[in-house]
Structures are given as structure tokens and as C-alpha cells.
Design an enzyme around this catalytic site. Structure first.
Site, short mmCIF file in Angstrom:
data_model
loop_
_atom_site.label_atom_id
_atom_site.label_comp_id
_atom_site.label_asym_id
_atom_site.label_seq_id
_atom_site.Cartn_x
_atom_site.Cartn_y
_atom_site.Cartn_z
N GLU A 189 0.81 -1.23 0.00
CA GLU A 189 0.00 0.00 0.00
C GLU A 189 0.84 1.27 0.00
O GLU A 189 0.43 2.31 -0.50
CB GLU A 189 -0.96 0.03 1.19
CG GLU A 189 -2.12 -0.96 1.09
CD GLU A 189 -1.79 -2.33 1.63
OE1 GLU A 189 -0.60 -2.62 1.90
OE2 GLU A 189 -2.72 -3.15 1.78
N PHE A 204 -11.87 -6.64 14.01
CA PHE A 204 -10.82 -7.16 13.15
C PHE A 204 -10.40 -6.09 12.14
O PHE A 204 -11.23 -5.49 11.47
CB PHE A 204 -11.32 -8.41 12.42
CG PHE A 204 -10.33 -8.96 11.44
CD1 PHE A 204 -9.10 -9.43 11.88
CD2 PHE A 204 -10.61 -8.98 10.09
CE1 PHE A 204 -8.17 -9.92 10.98
CE2 PHE A 204 -9.69 -9.47 9.18
CZ PHE A 204 -8.46 -9.94 9.62
N GLN A 205 -9.10 -5.86 12.03
CA GLN A 205 -8.51 -4.87 11.12
C GLN A 205 -9.06 -3.46 11.33
O GLN A 205 -9.23 -2.70 10.39
CB GLN A 205 -8.68 -5.31 9.66
CG GLN A 205 -7.93 -6.62 9.41
CD GLN A 205 -7.68 -6.91 7.95
OE1 GLN A 205 -8.51 -6.62 7.11
NE2 GLN A 205 -6.53 -7.49 7.66
#
Ligand SMILES: Cc1cc2nc3c(=O)[nH]c(=O)nc-3n(C[C@H](O)[C@H](O)[C@H](O)COP(=O)(O)OP(=O)(O)OC[C@H]3O[C@@H](n4cnc5c(N)ncnc54)[C@H](O)[C@@H]3O)c2cc1C
Ligand SMILES: Cc1ncc(C[n+]2csc(CCOP(=O)(O)OP(=O)(O)O)c2C)c(N)n1
Ligand SMILES: [Mg+2]
Lengths: 163, 570
Positions: free
Chosen positions: B50, B112-113
Site C-alpha cells: 500500500e 478485526f482490522q
């Protein structure tokens, strides 16, 4: 030098953290910061008391203005202004001290807003130094807790901060 | 008809005329990716990390002047993107980064994340948004593009929770959005403009100091005209290179820590300084107290008031867009009856030519070892000075800046403010995609290139034929130079051991690799790399350069601008 800066900003989630983050990221002092919505609920008005050289204050006002959410910034210390702070003090009020506390509060134009057998809660408004003076006037052993709002400020006369 | 938030994101990008979205998928952005799959308005470029997505979008913006776009998923996608965002922020580059977020009901529950994207990116964006209601999505996207591109440009993050990308609403893309809290000043104050013109005409030892703002504000033609009209000397910052043609006689080259002797001396000794879109960075003026010792009057043009009188007090601040302001100044100068003080200006030029005659960038390519400067000079010749050059960070970056003479703006793409190693290759990708027929070279070091080397794979997938020019000195040369000068030559951890065989590495990724050891092979290698036969190929050139070469001139940290160490003095 001590400066009192007023600003108007969009009343949006996270707006306060942008200002607080700016001060910590750039190492500026915050003595106090107060914020609440104005009569127009889409706007927040903030009062920041800070200390810095003229150069630093110039940068602070420029950096505040640069925040996308900030609409207007005014350094109240540039002109005549009024400053007020609210303090709530809970004190022990037993025996002789009960009368004495009431008298001191009266002298400072404080109001007793909550009473128990053993305590008073006193409300005081004024400049920061008046509030300091009250705390110095009473015996520290009698103070249970204090809470202060930090200063709010407004320009005198025609001077105003609005959009 | 109601459409999903995901479709809205994609349609907003199409409405903005976005050509490329650099991104990487993940759970939180899968709805958006599904919409990308169904459309053909823009191309999605799948990077391998990224960080590279943001760098490539950033380079696209630097080279074209248009807003670059990146798309990443929540959590690790965002944290990987942060280096790219901060890099763009420091150099004022307009990009919009769309980030996925966990669904709104999960925010704050350590889902999550989940990361606090708005919180993490706040100090390194111009602005950011968390969109909690699909009805706000289109307007927020519009605001993001406006904020990124106007005033002092910068990155804007739009954080979109996954449920918002699934929610339905009507799609209406506003042509523009008024923001009462956001109104950059673009026109210079007329009184200040008059004072500036007066001051310029009174100058006896004038100097123009032009920065990245000239490039960002597309004001190069105005700057060139002004410089000609006045006959003044001009210098560029690292970010301003190309804003005024380097091969022009009036151009004294770059100034600052590794600036030319003549530029730094003229900067220090001028009596009137016109600063245009430059921010008196610490790498530029050295010690501000030393800089302030000489009396000079300063005019400063900048769109961001907070850039003015930040590190150096100025006499005539002009807040405004550089193109507008220079146009106004030109008009006033043409009307003025006075002309620049010719006799004084002649004497000043005589002094400057004396400084210039030191020939501070002289180096000696003799012997069997390749000098890095020589490679850059040859690259300039072979590409006829007309390539887009990206670089990484280190000595090679400075040699690129000193020896590749940029005559046009937006040709020099590098990380100045954050100094991010690893930008070079993704920067080259962004530029090459924007200009498929242009010559694009990435001047890099063997250490920097390894920080985003995985992008060789992206280049393969999209057939991005950039030319990688590695000045391989087997050292983190810039670190080694400081250790040699300031740490008694104790080279702590600055030697790059176990380097890969870059030729094989390039080949493994499906590209062409070359290793060049001898000075006499430099030119031929470059010519081959840029030959029609290899036009469609990425060529990775591994130049084995002098291990101990240093960058000169050099102003040590904390020293004054005129206290340079020159090559000849050692
Ligand atoms: C290893 C290394 C060494 C370096 N050595 C040097 C060196 O020797 N010399 C050097 O110069 N730099 C050097 N740098 C770069 C340095 O750190 C700064 O990034 C650079 O000097 C800043 O350039 P600038 O002043 O042009 O500002 P920029 O960062 O380009 O900022 C642009 C300014 O222009 C303004 N602006 C933007 N758009 C407009 C507009 N439309 N109108 C008006 N104003 C606008 C912005 O508000 C800002 O103030 C080095 C960096 C590295 C990594
Ligand atoms: C991400 C990152 N980490 C560390 C640094 C500090 N740093 C600046 S230059 C440099 C060495 C670069 O080495 P190389 O890419 O080989 O270039 P050279 O100086 O040898 O030309 C380092 C480690 C940096 N700028 N960026
Ligand atoms: Mg190296």
C-alpha cells in the site's frame, strides 16, 4: 506572554481533536481550553489560553486558521475583552468553619449550591486570578475538591467574533 | 434510483475524471472493488504494497498537476499507507486516499482490522473525513477533491466504513461545494504588491529564491518572464527545480545544504530577496541566526500564511497564489517608470560570476571507478535533458538534483520534506503511467531501491518500462558521509552487506538487468537502455560506483549558509 484566543469552528466530530492535536504536535502550550456549541448548533466556540512569544502566537493563530474546520480565529488579548471562569469547590463545613466558609464565599460573591451536614459546594465565577485568590483565602485543609472550567472570553463593546 | 455507497465512490472518481486508482484490496473495501470490476471509466493499478500505491498516486499528481488517487483497506492497509500520505503531506501534494473502515457498529470495539484511521492520519493530512452516513458520501468526496487541490495542496483521506459502502441512496454529484470554513486567499493584497515592486526596483544586490510552490502553482512561465524582465539571479530549492530552467545563465542552481557555492553566497549577501513559494527550510538557509546576520529585505509570496515569517521574519508578506501574484507583479513592473538599478546590478553579477568561477560541482572522472556524478551527467545527455527523473533519498538524490539540469517543471519527482527512502520506483510507475511515451528514469541507491523493490512485479504486470539507474556504492552513502565527517569514520550499520545480484533479481521479475563496472561502459549502457529495442522494457542498471564519493558543496547542520565545505578543500 499569556494570550486568550477565541475561535469558531464547525461543530463536527473530531474537531476538538484537530485543535488539541495541533497544539501537541507543534509543541505549543495550552493552559486551558473550553468548548461548547453556540446559539447556532452547527458552530462550536472555543477559548484557548496559551503562553508564547509574539512569533509563536502568530504561528498559533495562523495554524489554527489553516485547520479546514476552523471558520474564524481572534486573539482576544489584542484588544479589550472580558474573561470569566467558573469554579466549583467542595469544602468541609463543620463546626466553626461552617460559618467562616459561608462568609468567605459571600465576600467573593460565591454561591453555596449544595449543602450537607459536613460539606458545602461553592460556585464562583470570575477571572482566573479571583478564583486563585479565593482558594488562597480558605484553609487548604478544608478543600475536598475543586473543578474549574478554564477561561471563556468575549470582546468588549462592539468587538465580536461571529460569522 | 438508489445505488450503494460502493457505487457512489466509484462514480465520484469517474466524475472527477480520475484516470488511475492505485490500490490494494481487502475485506473492508471489497464492495468498492466489486464496483471497480464492473466499470471501465478508470484503470485500477494493483501495487504490491500500500505504501507504493500512495507514492504512485503522489507521483502522478506531481507529474500531471492533477489529483492522485489511492485506495486501501482498513487496518494494515491504512498503516502501510501512512508513510506515503506523510510524504505527500510534507511536499504539499494533492492526493485523495480512500480507506476502508470496519462497519460503523463495530467502530471502537477493537474489531478485526480496525485502526483509528482519522486519528492516525490527522497529523499528516491536510484534512480527513470519516463518512458515517451514505447520504454524505458524494458531498464528502467532492470536498476531498476540492481541499486536496486548492490553496496549499495536500493529501485528504476519506475513511468509508464497510456498511456505508453497502447502504443505498440516490447519487447526486455536486459540481462544487461551498465550505464556509475553507476559503484560501488567492489574490495578493494590492498594497503589498506595490511595496514589493518598489523594493525590487530599489534593489542593488537582488536575489530570487523559488521553491516548490512555483511548480505546484504552475507559475513557471510567469517566473521565467519576471526573471528575464528584471535581470536578477535566481536559485531553486530542491522542490523548485525545473520551475526556472537550470540551463539559463541567470539560474545559479540549487541552494541549501548541498546547493552551489554561487547560489548560497548570493542568497546570503543579497540586499533584497524575493521568496516565491518556498518555505525557508532548515536544509535551505542553515542556521537562521547566521542567515539573519546580513541585512536584507525580504518579500515572501506564499498561498499559506503559516509559511510566512515561520522561520525567517519577512518585510513584505504576500499571501496568494503564486501565478496570480506574479502576474500582478509583472503588470505593475511593466507600468513602472523606474527600471532596475543597472550599474549596481552589473557589479552584483560581476561578484556572482566570480563565485560561479569556483566551479563548485567540478569532479574528476578518471581511473577505473565510476563516479556517480558522471552517470547522472551521461543520463542527462542521453535523454537530452528531457526525461522525467524520480529519485530515492540519499547521495544519489543530491547528485541527481545537481547534475541533471531540469529545464521544465514537474520533471523532477522526489521526496524533499520527509525524505522517504523507497519512493523512487513507485514514483517512476506513477509518472510512466501518466505519460506512457515519455522517458522515465529512477535514480536510486542500492539501499533505497530495496525499500519498495516489490514494485518490480507491478511494473511487469502493467508493462511499465521505467529505467532504474542504481548508483550502487554498497553504502548508505548519505549516512556514511555524515559518519565520516561527524563520527570519526565509525561506519555504524551503514554498509549494505549481502546485496542481491540486481541483474538476476531484475530478470527474476521478468525485466532486463545490466551491471556496469567501468566508466567507459556507462554511456553505452544508458544508450542501450533508452534504445528503441528496449523501449517497452523495464531496464534495471546496476552501476558500481565509487564507494567513498561524497556530496559537495555541503553546509553542515547548524552552520551558516556561506560556511560551505567544498570538494577542493579536502
Ligand atoms: C537528503 C536531503 C537533502 C536535502 N538537501 C536540500 C538542499 O540542499 N537544498 C534544498 O533546497 N532542499 C534540500 N532538501 C529538501 C528540503 O528538506 C525541503 O524539502 C525543501 O528545501 C523545501 O522546498 P521549498 O522551500 O521549495 O518548499 P516546498 O516544500 O516545496 O513548499 C512549497 C511552498 O510553496 C507554497 N505553495 C504551494 N502552492 C502554492 C501556490 N499555488 N502559490 C503560492 N505558494 C504555494 C506552500 O505553501 C509552501 O510554503 C533535502 C532533502 C533531503 C531528503
Ligand atoms: C525510510 C527511511 N529510513 C531511513 C532514512 C535515513 N537515510 C537517509 S539517506 C540513507 C541512505 C540511503 O542509501 P542509498 O539508497 O544506498 O543511497 P546513497 O546515499 O548511497 O546514494 C538513509 C538510511 C530515510 N531517509 N528514509
Ligand atoms: Mg548507496
Amino acid at each position: 506572554m499569556r494570550h486568550i484566543i477565541s475561535l469558531l469552528m464547525e461543530n463536527e466530530a473530531g474537531a476538538l481533536s484537530r485543535v488539541a492535536g495541533l497544539f501537541s504536535a507543534r509543541g505549543y502550550n495550552i493552559e486551558s481550553l473550553t468548548v461548547a456549541p453556540t446559539e447556532d448548533a452547527t458552530l462550536s466556540r472555543m477559548t484557548i489560553v496559551t503562553v508564547g512569544s509574539e512569533d509563536v502566537i502568530e504561528q498559533i493563530t495562523k495554524q489554527l486558521n489553516k485547520l479546514v474546520d476552523v471558520i474564524k480565529v481572534m486573539d482576544l488579548s489584542d484588544g479589550r475583552h472580558i474573561e470569566r471562569e467558573l469554579m466549583l469547590v467542595k469544602v468541609k463545613a463543620v463546626g466553626l468553619a461552617r460559618e467562616e466558609m459561608k462568609r468567605t464565599a459571600d465576600i467573593f460573591r460565591g454561591r453555596i449550591i449544595d449543602v450537607t451536614d459536613a460539606t458545602y459546594t461553592i460556585e464562583l465565577t470570575g477571572t482566573g486570578s479571583k478564583l486563585d485568590a479565593f482558594l488562597e483565602a480558605i484553609d487548604p485543609a478544608f478543600i475536598i475538591e475543586t473543578v474549574r472550567t478554564g477561561a471563556s472570553g468575549i470582546g468588549r463593546g462592539e468587538r465580536s467574533l461571529k460569522i | 434510483m438508489e445505488v450503494t455507497g460502493a457505487e457512489i465512490v466509484v462514480r465520484c472518481l469517474a466524475e472527477e475524471g480520475v484516470e488511475f486508482v492505485f490500490g490494494y484490496p481487502g475485506g473492508a473495501v471489497l464492495n468498492i472493488y466489486d464496483e471497480i470490476f464492473k466499470q471501465n471509466k478508470f484503470k485500477h493499478v494493483l501495487v504490491r504494497h500500500e505504501q507504493a500505491a500512495v507514492h504512485a498516486a503522489d507521483a502522478y499528481a506531481r507529474a500531471t498537476g492533477r489529483v492522485g488517487v489511492a485506495l486501501v483497506t482498513s487496518g494494515p492497509g491504512v498503516t502501510n499507507a501512512v508513510t506515503g500520505i506523510a510524504t505527500a503531506y510534507m511536499d504539499s501534494i494533492p492526493i485523495v486516499v480512500v480507506t476502508g473502515q470496519v462497519p460503523t457498529p463495530a467502530i471502537g470495539l477493537d474489531a478485526f482490522q480496525e485502526v483509528d484511521t482519522v486519528g492516525i492520519t490527522r497529523p499528516c493530512v491536510k484534512h480527513n473525513f470519516l463518512v458515517k452516513d451514505v447520504k454524505d458520501l458524494a458531498v464528502t468526496m467532492k470536498k476531498a477533491f476540492i481541499i486536496a487541490a486548492t490553496g496549499r495542496p495536500g493529501p485528504v483521506v476519506v475513511d468509508v466504513p464497510k456498511d456505508v459502502t453497502a447502504h443505498l441512496t440516490e447519487f447526486v454529484y455536486p459540481a462544487t461545494v461551498e465550505m464556509r470554513s475553507y476559503n484560501p486567499v488567492v489574490k495578493g493584497h494590492s498594497g503589498q504588491l506595490k511595496r514589493a515592486v518598489q523594493m525590487l526596483l530599489e534593489a542593488e544586490r537582488p536575489m530570487i529564491y523559488a521553491g516548490g510552490g512555483v511548480v505546484l502553482g504552475d507559475a513557471s512561465p510567469q517566473l521565467v518572464e519576471l526573471t528575464r524582465l528584471l535581470g536578477f539571479p535566481i536559485t531553486n530549492t530542491l522542490m523548485g527545480l525545473g520551475g526556472h530552467p537550470a540551463t539559463d545563465r541567470q539560474n545559479l542552481g540549487m541552494l541549501g545544504m548541498h546547493g552551489t557555492y554561487e547560489a548560497n553566497m548570493a542568497m546570503q549577501h543579497c540586499d533584497v530577496l524575493l521568496a516565491v513559494g518556498a518555505r525557508f527550510d532548515d536544509r535551505v538557509i542553515g542556521d537562521p541566526a547566521h542567515f539573519a546576520r546580513e541585512q536584507r529585505r525580504i518579500i515572501h509570496i506564499d498561498v499559506d500564511p503559516s509559511s510566512i515569517s515561520k522561520r525567517v521574519k519577512v518585510d513584505v508578506p504576500i499571501v496568494g497564489d503564486v501565478q496570480n501574484v506574479l502576474t500582478d507583479i509583472l503588470a505593475l513592473l511593466k507600468q513602472a517608470k523606474e527600471k532596475p538599478a543597472a550599474a549596481a546590478l552589473n557589479a552584483w553579477w560581476t561578484q556572482i560570476e566570480l563565485w560561479r568561477s569556483k566551479n563548485c560541482l567540478k569532479y574528476n572522472q578518471s581511473g577505473a571507478i565510476i563516479k556517480p556524478q558522471y552517470v547522472v551527467e551521461k543520463l542527462w545527455e542521453v535523454t537530452k535533458g528531457d526525461a522525467y527523473i524520480t529519485s530515492d533519498v540519499g547521495q544519489h538524490q543530491m547528485w541527481a538534483a545537481q547534475y541533471y539540469k531540469f529545464d521544465k517543471p514537474r520533471r523532477w519527482i522526489n521526496s524533499g520534506g520527509l525524505g522517504t527512502m523507497g519512493v523512487g520506483l513507485p514514483y517512476a510507475m506513477g509518472v510512466q503511467l501518466a505519460f506512457p511515451d515519455a522517458q522515465v528514469a529512477c535514480i536510486t541507491g542500492e539501499s533505497s531501491i530495496q525499500m519498495c523493490i516489490q514494485e518490480l512485479s507491478t511494473c511487469k504486470q502493467y508493462r511499465i518500462p521505467v529505467k532504474v539507474v542504481t548508483l550502487n556504492n554498497r553504502y548508505m552513502g548519505m549516512v556514511r558521509q555524515w559518519q565520516e565527517f561527524f563520527y570519526g569514520s565509525r561506519y555504524a550499520e551503514s554498509y549494505m552487506e549481502s546485496l542481491p545480484d540486481f541483474v538476476k533479481l531484475a530478470e527474476a521479475y521478468g525485466h532486463v538487468g545490466m551491471r556496469i563496472d567501468k566508466p567507459e561502459d556507462v554511456e553505452a549502457a544508458l544508450k542501450e537502455a533508452f534504445s528503441p529495442a528496449l523501449k517497452e522494457r523495464l531496464v534495471f542498471m546496476d552501476f558500481q560506483t565509487d564507494q567513498t564519493e561524497n556530496v559537495f558543496p555541503m553546509v553542515e547542520g547548524g552552520k551558516g549558509l556561506s560556511e560551505m565545505i567544498l570538494a577542493e578543500e579536502l
